[in-house]
Design an enzyme around this catalytic site. Structure first.
Site, PDB file in Angstrom:
ATOM      1  N   SER A 180       1.976  -9.742  -0.941  1.00 47.30           N
ATOM      2  CA  SER A 180       1.647  -8.315  -0.850  1.00 47.30           C
ATOM      3  C   SER A 180       1.839  -7.700   0.526  1.00 47.30           C
ATOM      4  O   SER A 180       2.059  -6.508   0.649  1.00 47.30           O
ATOM      5  CB  SER A 180       0.211  -8.096  -1.323  1.00 47.30           C
ATOM      6  N   LYS A 190       0.809  -1.217   0.000  1.00 41.85           N
ATOM      7  CA  LYS A 190       0.000   0.000   0.000  1.00 41.85           C
ATOM      8  C   LYS A 190       0.848   1.275   0.000  1.00 41.85           C
ATOM      9  O   LYS A 190       0.452   2.292  -0.549  1.00 41.85           O
ATOM     10  CB  LYS A 190      -0.947   0.012   1.199  1.00 41.85           C
ATOM     11  N   GLU A 243      -9.775   5.776   2.789  1.00 41.26           N
ATOM     12  CA  GLU A 243     -10.633   4.761   3.378  1.00 41.26           C
ATOM     13  C   GLU A 243      -9.735   3.601   3.779  1.00 41.26           C
ATOM     14  O   GLU A 243      -8.646   3.437   3.221  1.00 41.26           O
ATOM     15  CB  GLU A 243     -11.679   4.288   2.366  1.00 41.26           C
TER      16      GLU A 243
END
Lengths: 266, 396
Positions: free
Chosen positions: B378, B89, B111
């Protein structure tokens, strides 16, 4: 000529401004919803805007969000709202426009949605999440069905965007008074007057001002600048906070009469 | 043809299904973004953060024990779990933070579901001196209390979302609603390749560093391109980040792995590409989990990051054009892979990434020993240990 345009023309000759009332279709139930629509029309609403309940409305504040969830819980869906309009249309000639999320239209089938709406007695369609960039997907089908296509202009719209919105509008243009969701901020002429005048300059269709309109005084002031006002959250809130379902239509009618009276006084 | 087109369409998907109020800001964002992409200064700054702050390039690790246990293709892991804040992210939030600075916006909003994107955004905000508000579902705040504290520690305000299902979907809706009212001074850092154009493009491009590095690294290690890429798909940012740089390499197959939750047939899952319908959600057209009336359905996955009813429009396009295939892995299979990778490699993966590992174990077993798979790992699994402990029955 469309029902909407007829109504707007008639009001203009009478030197009056238009009052559009938004109600959530099927809130709190389909039958109660019908009574509310009839009461609103009788009390002086020139246009009835029916919101088709959607689980995730992005441009709506808590009042309309909650009304959508209430309606969905009570069984509202596109088919039920179409039937509701059909039954209302048998009793009143007031123009009816749908406010509907694009995903519900796509899910129903764009062409079918427009045809079914027109057949039920709907006069125009507002797709709050379709800016001019996505309009081509919906306009041809809407026009073919004989529906007016109402698009939204915002305080953030550049002069160029204002023009592209205006080009797409028939019936009326929906001017969003405040940068925010429905029922959020309060609209004043001081803030939006200049932009509405600009919108009127580029729009062939009348310009209706919505978002942030609650009190009769606000409606009066805005209707001096715009061709009319749209009231949504305030009307839905009156329905939601009425003591019981049988009291709601009269409470709504009383409110509409007070707004109408203020708008018609000089 | 390059995708998306100027209005953000990937085939019939994507676009800008938002209220007019936001359109000028989206245009501005697109303009600023294209300018930034042409600016050597922007790239230099981004690269400096990549190498000295995020910890890039992340290693491409040959998982020898896992490969042996599976008994087929050679499995490599792209170690996004080793980045600062522990998930991919951060690649996006640092990039978009720099864009916010370029647009002179003072406040950023985001969000978050599990809290990973929220933490990564709060991190970028702290680094760049921006005000930060993160929207998070009330239910997720309970489930991910530690990440709530991390965000607060980093100086962000965490705004509890109590509408709808009180999860990621509603947090996203609430962030968009805030943005409609604050667009003048606020930039919205969306966390995945979803939302209105140009977000799917921007997030894809900032995440493409994953695939670019992996491509170079596999050439060094194997002297050829991989046969298969595997990554999990919630909104789809780590997978698109890995896939996109290989888009034109036809010999490279790709599989995106969605959450099958309790099983696709139970209806309790997060697999719009498997079972969704075409619709619009959060500003773009894609596959969405819709009921017969067109209302957005509740989803289920053990991993909060895959618990989302929509998916990025470029994935929908990849699916329909056949460029990628999409599979689904159940909660149970993901948990088994979570445990397996921990034991075999000493790597505790995020539950999201464990979905990709689970599929790699299935797919790898059917492949030849000289074939090569790259799996995007990830994120790391620290955030999931409590959930996993409960689900795997480790509690005494």
């Amino acid at each position: 000529m469309s029902r909407i345009t007829d109504t707007m023309n008639k009001l203009r000759t009478e030197r009056k401004s238009a009052l559009a009332i938004f109600l959530t279709g099927g809130d709190p139930s389909i039958s109660a919803s019908k009574n509310l629509i009839l009461a609103a029309a009788k009390a002086g609403a020139d246009i009835i805007e029916i919101g088709i309940p959607f689980s995730d409305p992005l441009a709506d504040g808590p009042v309309i969000q909650r009304s959508f969830l209430r309606a969905i819980k009570a069984g509202a869906n596109v088919t039920a709202i179409l039937k509701l309009v059909e039954s209302v249309r048998k009793e009143i000639e007031t123009p009816i426009v749908f406010m509907v999320a694009t995903t519900l239209v796509i899910n129903h089938g764009v062409g079918k949605f427009m045809k079914d709406s027109a057949k039920a007695g709907v006069d125009g369609i507002i797709l709050p999440d379709a800016p001019p960039e996505e309009a081509d997907e919906f306009i041809p089908a809407a026009r073919a069905a004989g529906l007016d296509t109402i698009f939204l202009a915002a305080p953030t719209s550049t002069p160029q965007r204002l023009k592209s919105v205006a080009r797409l509008c028939t019936g009326f243009m929906y001017y969003i008074n405040v940068s925010g969701v429905t029922g959020d901020k309060s609209a004043t002429v001081a803030d939006v007057g200049a932009q509405i005048r600009k919108a009127k300059k580029v729009s062939k269709a009348p310009v209706m001002a919505g978002f942030g309109v609650k009190t009769p005084e606000q409606a009066k002031a805005l209707s001096k600048v715009a061709d009319g006002v749209i009231i949504g959250s305030a009307a839905v809130d009156i329905v939601a906070s009425a003591k019981n379902q049988s009291a709601a239509p009269e409470a709504l009618a009383r409110y509409i009469r007070s707004v109408r009276k203020a708008m018609d006084s000089h | 043809m390059t995708q998306p087109d100027t209005n953000g369409h990937f085939g019939v998907f994507g676009g800008q299904y938002v209220i007019e109020t936001l359109m000028p800001a989206l245009k501005q964002l697109d303009t600023e973004y294209e300018r930034a992409m042409k600016s050597p200064k922007f790239h230099k700054r981004l690269e400096r953060y990549h190498s000295t702050y995020i910890g890039r390039p992340t290693p491409l690790y040959f998982a020898e024990s896992l490969t042996k246990a599976v008994g087929g293709a050679r499995i490599y892991l792209k170690r996004e779990d080793l980045t600062h804040t522990g998930a991919h992210k951060i690649n996006n939030t640092i990039g978009q933070g720099l864009l916010a600075l370029a647009m002179k916006k003072k406040r950023i909003i985001a969000e978050t579901g599990a809290g990973q994107h929220g933490v990564a955004t709060a991190t970028a905000a702290a680094l760049m001196g921006l005000k930060c508000d993160v929207f998070m579902g009330a239910r997720d705040m309970e489930r991910q209390a530690l990440n709530v504290f991390r965000m607060r520690l980093l100086g962000a305000r965490v705004i509890k979302v109590e509408s709808g299902t009180q999860t990621l979907k509603d947090a996203t809706s609430e962030a968009i609603r805030d943005w409609i009212g604050s667009v003048k001074d606020t930039h919205y850092i969306i966390g995945s390749v979803v939302g209105p154009h140009p977000f799917p493009k921007i997030v894809r491009d900032f995440q493409s560093v994953i695939g670019h590095e992996a491509k170079f690294q596999i050439m060094v290690k194997e002297g050829r391109l991989p046969d298969l890429l595997i990554a999990c798909v919630g909104g789809g940012s780590n997978s698109m980040g890995l896939f996109h740089p290989f888009h034109h390499d036809e010999e490279v197959a790709m599989v995106g792995v969605e959450a099958a939750g309790l099983g696709i047939s139970t209806g309790h899952h997060g697999a719009p590409l498997a079972k969704g319908k075409v619709g619009t959600l959060h500003g773009s057209k894609s596959y969405v989990m819709l009921d017969k009336d067109g209302q957005v359905m509740e989803t289920h996955s053990i991993s909060a990051g895959l618990d989302y009813p929509g998916v990025g429009p470029e994935h929908a396009w990849y699916r329909d054009t056949g460029r990628a295939e999409y599979a689904a892995v159940t909660d149970k299979e993901a948990l088994a892979a979570f445990e397996k990778l921990s034991r075999l490699e000493g790597i505790i993966p995020a539950l999201e990434s464990a979905h990709a590992i689970a599929h790699a174990m299935k797919a790898g077993a059917k492949m030849k020993k000289n074939q090569v798979i790259i799996v995007c790992l990830s994120g790391r699994g620290d955030k999931d240990v409590v959930t996993a402990q409960r689900a795997l029955g480790y509690e005494e």
